[in-house]
Design a protein around this motif. Structure first.
Motif, short mmCIF file in Angstrom:
data_model
loop_
_atom_site.label_atom_id
_atom_site.label_comp_id
_atom_site.label_asym_id
_atom_site.label_seq_id
_atom_site.Cartn_x
_atom_site.Cartn_y
_atom_site.Cartn_z
N VAL A 86 47.05 29.20 37.93
CA VAL A 86 46.70 30.05 36.79
C VAL A 86 45.73 29.31 35.87
O VAL A 86 44.69 29.85 35.44
N ASP A 87 46.05 28.06 35.58
CA ASP A 87 45.18 27.24 34.73
C ASP A 87 43.82 27.02 35.38
O ASP A 87 42.79 27.03 34.69
N TYR A 88 43.83 26.81 36.69
CA TYR A 88 42.56 26.58 37.38
C TYR A 88 41.68 27.82 37.34
O TYR A 88 40.45 27.72 37.15
N ALA A 89 42.30 28.99 37.50
CA ALA A 89 41.54 30.23 37.44
C ALA A 89 40.88 30.39 36.07
O ALA A 89 39.73 30.83 35.97
N LYS A 90 41.60 30.02 35.02
CA LYS A 90 41.01 30.06 33.67
C LYS A 90 39.89 29.02 33.55
O LYS A 90 38.86 29.28 32.94
N HIS A 91 40.12 27.85 34.14
CA HIS A 91 39.16 26.76 34.07
C HIS A 91 37.80 27.15 34.66
O HIS A 91 36.74 26.76 34.13
N ILE A 92 37.82 27.94 35.72
CA ILE A 92 36.57 28.35 36.37
C ILE A 92 36.15 29.76 35.98
O ILE A 92 35.16 30.29 36.51
N SER A 93 36.90 30.38 35.06
CA SER A 93 36.62 31.76 34.62
C SER A 93 36.56 32.71 35.82
O SER A 93 35.63 33.53 35.95
N ALA A 94 37.55 32.61 36.68
CA ALA A 94 37.58 33.45 37.87
C ALA A 94 37.79 34.92 37.50
O ALA A 94 38.69 35.23 36.71
N PRO A 95 36.99 35.82 38.05
CA PRO A 95 37.12 37.25 37.73
C PRO A 95 38.26 37.89 38.54
O PRO A 95 38.04 38.66 39.47
N ILE A 96 39.49 37.54 38.18
CA ILE A 96 40.68 38.01 38.90
C ILE A 96 41.29 39.21 38.17
O ILE A 96 41.46 39.19 36.96
N ARG A 97 41.62 40.23 38.95
CA ARG A 97 42.29 41.40 38.40
C ARG A 97 43.66 41.51 39.06
O ARG A 97 43.76 41.77 40.27
N CYS A 98 44.69 41.29 38.26
CA CYS A 98 46.06 41.32 38.78
C CYS A 98 46.63 42.73 38.71
O CYS A 98 46.15 43.58 37.95
N GLY A 99 47.65 42.98 39.52
CA GLY A 99 48.29 44.29 39.52
C GLY A 99 47.50 45.34 40.26
O GLY A 99 47.74 46.55 40.07
N VAL A 100 46.56 44.93 41.10
CA VAL A 100 45.74 45.86 41.87
C VAL A 100 46.02 45.64 43.36
O VAL A 100 45.74 44.58 43.89
N GLU A 101 46.56 46.64 44.00
CA GLU A 101 46.88 46.55 45.43
C GLU A 101 45.76 47.14 46.26
O GLU A 101 45.33 48.27 46.03
N VAL A 102 45.32 46.39 47.25
CA VAL A 102 44.33 46.90 48.21
C VAL A 102 45.08 47.65 49.30
O VAL A 102 45.93 47.07 50.00
#
Length: 417
Positions: A86-102
């Motif tokens: 979670v911290d790493y994703a913030k560190h790299i500003s990853a464009p992650i969208r949670c709660g979305v099922e493919v």
């Protein structure tokens, strides 16, 4: 229904998805990462309570960030590992969208290659990276009928000894998960039976270095394909209690009963193969071979590492190995629970693409599939032995990001909108 267009869509925000996002960002490829739960969810809710990483903190991480509160040679608890990503994703500003099922990925009739149906609308993308990892569907052998009155769960669902019924427990599978769970149950006062199959059993540390260090300098992490007849051999290693070498003979000395591989179930009795001695010997051979390779490497390179001759001392075979039990009546021996630590299979039913062989396994070359624009990341042996581990997935992601970036000129890439 909303429709959004993106150059590259990454499915899954575990360690593979986060690594993929970092490298796509470095390559200037616009992308989105979709995650049906939370970032690194499996570390939180698909593992037992006491689990720690199997590698030390200096190794089980990405190069761009250390654990701020875990010593280099310590083993991070599972929640801390999840927090790290979670911290790493913030560190790299990853464009992650949670709660979305493919729900489905299909070929697009026009425009971008793929049409992606999700719980959050439709996406169109030129590239899809399946980063859902190796632990998708628990394998649950249908050996003991559910009607037999014995509680049966997969290691995926095990949390702690308190969740199980009173009585003895049979753990089937002696890789890292099965061995650590069986050990925890034994320490809790349970009577434990452990079914042991073929396995590799590296030393936790040897001559002052963790085994992951030795696998690195010896080039074992970089092996491209498994050795013959070892495709399904598990690895028995543990970071529990500060890290220790798994020793099945010592587990037996402490009261655990070792068994061969589970075969069949007849009239309340489980039958086991007469292969326990061979499986223990295979683990010993792997253990001693790694010591030999480490000694030779240290000699060849003049490393000033303390010698450790006692590491080669093996205990005498316990009675359950020298005179193995081939059948076990569950009721008579008080077995009320079975934990199947028997691994996982793939689940790519959401990929409606011709990318799989007859057994449902992805067809790929280093993660590049036979379907243009479709990539796989985080699978075992994707490019090397390390591919499904934290360190390995980061390097595989770098390669795939380069492939994606090189296949299209910058002016042809789809921009986020």
């Amino acid at each position: 229904m909303s429709i959004e267009t993106v150059d590259t869509l990454v499915v899954g925000a575990g360690q593979a998805g986060v690594a993929m996002s970092e490298h796509l960002g470095k390559q200037g490829v616009s992308h989105i990462v979709l995650e049906r739960n939370r970032i690194a969810e499996n570390w939180r809710t698909a593992r037992w309570d006491s689990l720690v990483a199997n590698g030390p903190a200096w190794h089980d991480r990405f190069p761009g960030m250390t654990f701020s509160d875990v010593g280099d040679d310590a083993f991070a608890p599972k929640e801390r590992v999840a927090d790290y990503f979670v911290d790493y994703a913030k560190h790299i500003s990853a464009p992650i969208r949670c709660g979305v099922e493919v729900k489905a990925v299909k070929r697009n009739s026009e425009g971008p290659r793929f049409r992606v149906e999700t719980s959050d609308g439709i996406y169109k993308a030129n590239n899809i990276v399946a980063a859902t990892g190796p632990f998708q569907v628990p394998v649950f052998p249908a050996i003991v009928p559910q009607t037999e009155g014995v509680e049966q769960i997969h290691s995926h669902a095990y949390r702690n000894p308190g969740q199980l019924r009173e009585g003895a427990v049979l753990v089937v599978g002696a890789g890292s998960s099965g061995t650590q769970i069986a050990d925890e149950l034994l320490r809790s006062g349970r009577r434990v039976y452990l079914s042991v199959g073929p396995h590799h059993r590296p030393p936790r540390r040897y001559r002052g270095k963790d085994f992951v260090w030795w696998l690195g300098v010896l080039g074992i992490w970089d092996l491209k394909v498994p050795a013959p007849n070892t495709e399904h051999v598990t690895i028995a290693v543990s970071g529990a209690d500060g890290g220790k070498t798994v020793d099945f003979r010592q587990l037996a000395e402490r009261g655990m009963t070792l068994l061969g591989m589970a075969k069949s179930y007849i009239n309340g009795t489980l039958q086991f193969a007469d292969d326990l001695k061979d499986n223990i010997t295979l683990g010993d051979r792997n253990y001693l071979d790694l010591l030999d390779q480490a000694d030779e490497y240290a000699r060849k390179h003049g490393l000033d590492l303390p010698e450790e001759p006692s590491a080669r001392d093996l205990s005498k075979d316990p009675a359950c190995v020298s005179d193995p039990i081939l059948s076990l009546n569950l009721k008579k021996n008080g077995v009320t629970s079975i934990i199947w630590a028997t691994g996982y299979s793939f689940d790519f039913k959401w990929l409606h693409l011709d990318a799989f062989d007859a057994k449902g396994r992805p067809v790929h070359e280093r993660g590049v599939s036979r379907v243009p624009g479709l990539f796989f990341l985080g699978l075992p042996w994707l490019s090397r032995r390390a591919s499904s581990f934290i360190w390995g997935v980061w390097h595989d992601a770098a390669y795939l990001a380069e492939q994606i970036a090189d296949r299209e000129e910058p002016e042809q890439r789809i921009r986020l909108r």
